[in-house]
Write an enzyme that holds these catalytic residues in place. Structure first.
Site, PDB file in Angstrom:
ATOM      1  N   PHE A 128       0.851  -1.187   0.000  1.00 29.23           N
ATOM      2  CA  PHE A 128       0.000   0.000   0.000  1.00 29.23           C
ATOM      3  C   PHE A 128       0.886   1.236   0.000  1.00 29.23           C
ATOM      4  CE2 PHE A 128      -2.980   2.990   2.128  1.00 29.23           C
ATOM      5  CZ  PHE A 128      -4.057   2.849   1.266  1.00 29.23           C
ATOM      6  N   ASP A 197       1.755  -5.224   8.361  1.00 27.84           N
ATOM      7  CA  ASP A 197       0.559  -4.372   8.287  1.00 27.84           C
ATOM      8  C   ASP A 197      -0.638  -5.316   8.162  1.00 27.84           C
ATOM      9  OD1 ASP A 197      -1.628  -2.930   7.311  1.00 27.84           O
ATOM     10  OD2 ASP A 197      -0.387  -1.526   6.178  1.00 27.84           O
ATOM     11  N   TYR A 222     -11.046   0.446  11.253  1.00 29.18           N
ATOM     12  CA  TYR A 222     -12.317   0.836  10.612  1.00 29.18           C
ATOM     13  C   TYR A 222     -12.748  -0.072   9.461  1.00 29.18           C
ATOM     14  CZ  TYR A 222      -8.722   3.246   7.865  1.00 29.18           C
ATOM     15  OH  TYR A 222      -7.583   3.542   7.152  1.00 29.18           O
ATOM     16  N   LYS A 223     -11.955  -1.100   9.147  1.00 28.78           N
ATOM     17  CA  LYS A 223     -12.350  -1.981   8.038  1.00 28.78           C
ATOM     18  C   LYS A 223     -13.174  -3.145   8.603  1.00 28.78           C
ATOM     19  CE  LYS A 223      -8.108  -0.846   5.466  1.00 28.78           C
ATOM     20  NZ  LYS A 223      -8.577   0.131   4.494  1.00 28.78           N
ATOM     21  N   ARG A 371     -13.116  -4.258  -6.619  1.00 26.38           N
ATOM     22  CA  ARG A 371     -12.816  -4.956  -5.367  1.00 26.38           C
ATOM     23  C   ARG A 371     -14.103  -5.174  -4.568  1.00 26.38           C
ATOM     24  NH1 ARG A 371      -8.837  -2.388  -0.820  1.00 26.38           N
ATOM     25  NH2 ARG A 371     -10.608  -1.028  -0.609  1.00 26.38           N
TER      26      ARG A 371
HETATM   27  C1  LIG Z   1      -2.867  -1.791   3.778  1.00 29.05           C
HETATM   28  C2  LIG Z   1      -3.091  -0.427   4.340  1.00 29.05           C
HETATM   29  N1  LIG Z   1      -2.135   0.150   5.082  1.00 29.05           N
HETATM   30  C3  LIG Z   1      -2.291   1.374   5.600  1.00 29.05           C
HETATM   31  C4  LIG Z   1      -3.451   2.096   5.396  1.00 29.05           C
HETATM   32  C5  LIG Z   1      -3.560   3.483   5.952  1.00 29.05           C
HETATM   33  O1  LIG Z   1      -4.339   3.555   7.077  1.00 29.05           O
HETATM   34  P1  LIG Z   1      -4.614   4.957   7.795  1.00 29.05           P
HETATM   35  O2  LIG Z   1      -5.274   5.841   6.799  1.00 29.05           O
HETATM   36  O3  LIG Z   1      -5.565   4.609   8.904  1.00 29.05           O
HETATM   37  O4  LIG Z   1      -3.341   5.502   8.282  1.00 29.05           O
HETATM   38  C6  LIG Z   1      -4.482   1.534   4.663  1.00 29.05           C
HETATM   39  C7  LIG Z   1      -5.725   2.273   4.437  1.00 29.05           C
HETATM   40  O5  LIG Z   1      -6.629   1.872   3.766  1.00 29.05           O
HETATM   41  C8  LIG Z   1      -4.297   0.242   4.105  1.00 29.05           C
HETATM   42  O6  LIG Z   1      -5.242  -0.348   3.367  1.00 29.05           O
END
Ligand SMILES: Cc1ncc(COP(=O)(O)O)c(C=O)c1O
Length: 412
Positions: A128, A197, A222-223, A371
């Site tokens: 990501f 992560d 939040y997911k 998705r």
């Molecule tokens: C795999 C992954 N890492 C990190 C993040 C970032 O999270 P945050 O916006 O809460 O910092 C996300 C957000 O969707 C994500 O999907």
């Protein structure tokens, strides 16, 4: 085309689904098929009342005394201990703080400080984007560099320069699930730490971070956890590393004695030292309410249903939407797949928008991925059938080619 599975079969599966009643614990509009719980999870029915009590009683009447009387000050560690049960960690190995991005920054810096004779943060191209930005910025501040390799080259790149391997366990685009145990072991063999992560893993797939060799982990609330928009993140560090932890953003609430008001920073023991400032009590409370719901659920049953839903989705797309331009981007092997199905399509953005107009909510990830998150606590087998039925109709009717979809919205 007649499918081997029809809607009645799906309804019959819902009728015997051991998790069917859990859906009633979520607020879901009747006219919506919600397949985006991998982006923002649904609202638990219990959360509004819990938040109302927090605001009216704890904040409204208890005021400043609620920091101790209502347990606010303990919330990061208390909710962390609950989350630890969901990820296979010890109760003192998880706290909740800030966001995934910020927690990741703290942990990359901490990992580099633990490995002073190494100067590379290794990650993969498929990661990501925030993880790569954060790792690069943290590395730069610590006098290190980030190395971004294709997935297939990760093992070769793990050498004695690498301080920490930073990977997202379940790929946000495709749902591909790394072998955490094998990659953590490979990192350790090279003398590196393994930082995971878990954004698309926590409450999506069963996790045993300690048994699988994770040294550190982050993950969002939040997911699949359903903690609400902007919910704070989990931060995990295995106990054996606590003594060497250094918080790059030391703050008063990570101090051994916050109310001693000392100007010199003396870290609290354990993971508390990674807390910086005042916890986000409103969000933490919403998250705790959702985590409490999760702790009532059998994760093995949730995983079994998640696998069944993703298998059904793939089977129906391949039967009903063949020769419509879709290509499966998710692993076919369920053991390597998270709780989502990703389909490539040359007009994927239009497909997702046209579906949304019919009440089927998925999302789009550039360049071409549609998705669909199949959160097992509230997605039904009939939802999968209906979603694929709409998918077929959208492409058969050319609804996805509407010129209105030529321009992309800010959030896809
Ligand atoms: C795999 C992954 N890492 C990190 C993040 C970032 O999270 P945050 O916006 O809460 O910092 C996300 C957000 O969707 C994500 O999907």
């Amino acid at each position: 085309m007649i499918s081997a599975v029809d809607r009645a079969t799906c309804a019959a599966r819902d009728a015997v689904d051991p998790l069917a009643s859990v859906r009633e614990q979520f607020v879901l509009p009747d006219d919506l098929i919600y397949l985006d719980g991998n982006s923002l999870g649904a609202l638990p029915v219990r959360t509004p009342a819990r938040l109302a009590a927090l605001v009216e009683e704890e904040w409204g009447r208890g005021l400043v005394h609620s920091w101790s009387d209502a347990g606010w000050i303990e919330a990061p560690a208390r909710v962390g201990a609950k989350l630890a049960r969901l990820i296979g960690a010890g109760s003192d190995e998880v706290v909740v703080a800030e966001s995934t991005s910020v927690c990741l920054f703290k942990l990359v810096c901490a990992a580099l400080a633990m490995q002073p004779d190494r100067s590379v943060v290794l990650t993969e191209e498929e990661n990501f984007h925030t993880d790569v930005y954060v790792a690069a910025a943290a590395a730069q501040l610590c006098g290190a560099t980030v190395e971004v390799q294709p997935r297939a080259r990760l093992l070769d790149a793990l050498d004695d320069r690498v301080a920490v391997l930073v990977l997202t366990h379940v790929d946000y685009r495709t749902g591909y699930m790394h072998d955490m145990r094998a990659l953590s072991a490979a990192a350790h063999d090279a003398g590196a730490l393994a930082l995971w992560d878990l954004c698309h893993s926590v409450a999506a797939v069963p996790l045993q971070v300690n048994a699988d060799g994770a040294d550190m982990a982050v993950g969002c609330g939040y997911k699949y956890l359903n903690g609400g928009p902007g919910a704070p993140a989990l931060l995990h560090v295995r106990a054996g590393l606590h003594g060497a932890l250094r918080n790059p953003v030391p703050g008063w609430l990570g101090h051994a004695e916050p109310f001693a008001f000392e100007l010199a920073f003396r870290p609290a023991s354990g993971l508390r030292s990674m807390i910086t400032g005042s916890p986000h009590i409103l969000q933490l409370t919403a998250l705790e309410s959702a985590v409490d719901l999760w702790l009532e659920v059998d994760m093995a049953a949730a995983r079994a249903k998640s696998v069944a839903l993703t298998e059904l989705f793939i089977e129906l797309v391949e039967e009903r939407c063949a020769r419509m331009g879709f290509e499966l981007a998710s692993p076919r092997d369920a053991a390597r797949r998270g709780s989502q199905v990703a389909l490539r399509h040359p007009d994927g953005y239009g497909v997702v928008r046209a579906l949304a107009e019919r009440g089927v909510v998925g999302d789009f990830r550039a360049p071409d991925i549609c998705r669909f998150g199949l959160a097992p606590l509230y997605v039904r087998y009939v939802d999968v059938w209906d979603a694929v039925d709409h998918l077929h109709q959208v492409v058969a009717e050319g609804a996805h080619l509407d010129p209105r979809f030529a321009e992309r919205a800010a959030i896809t």
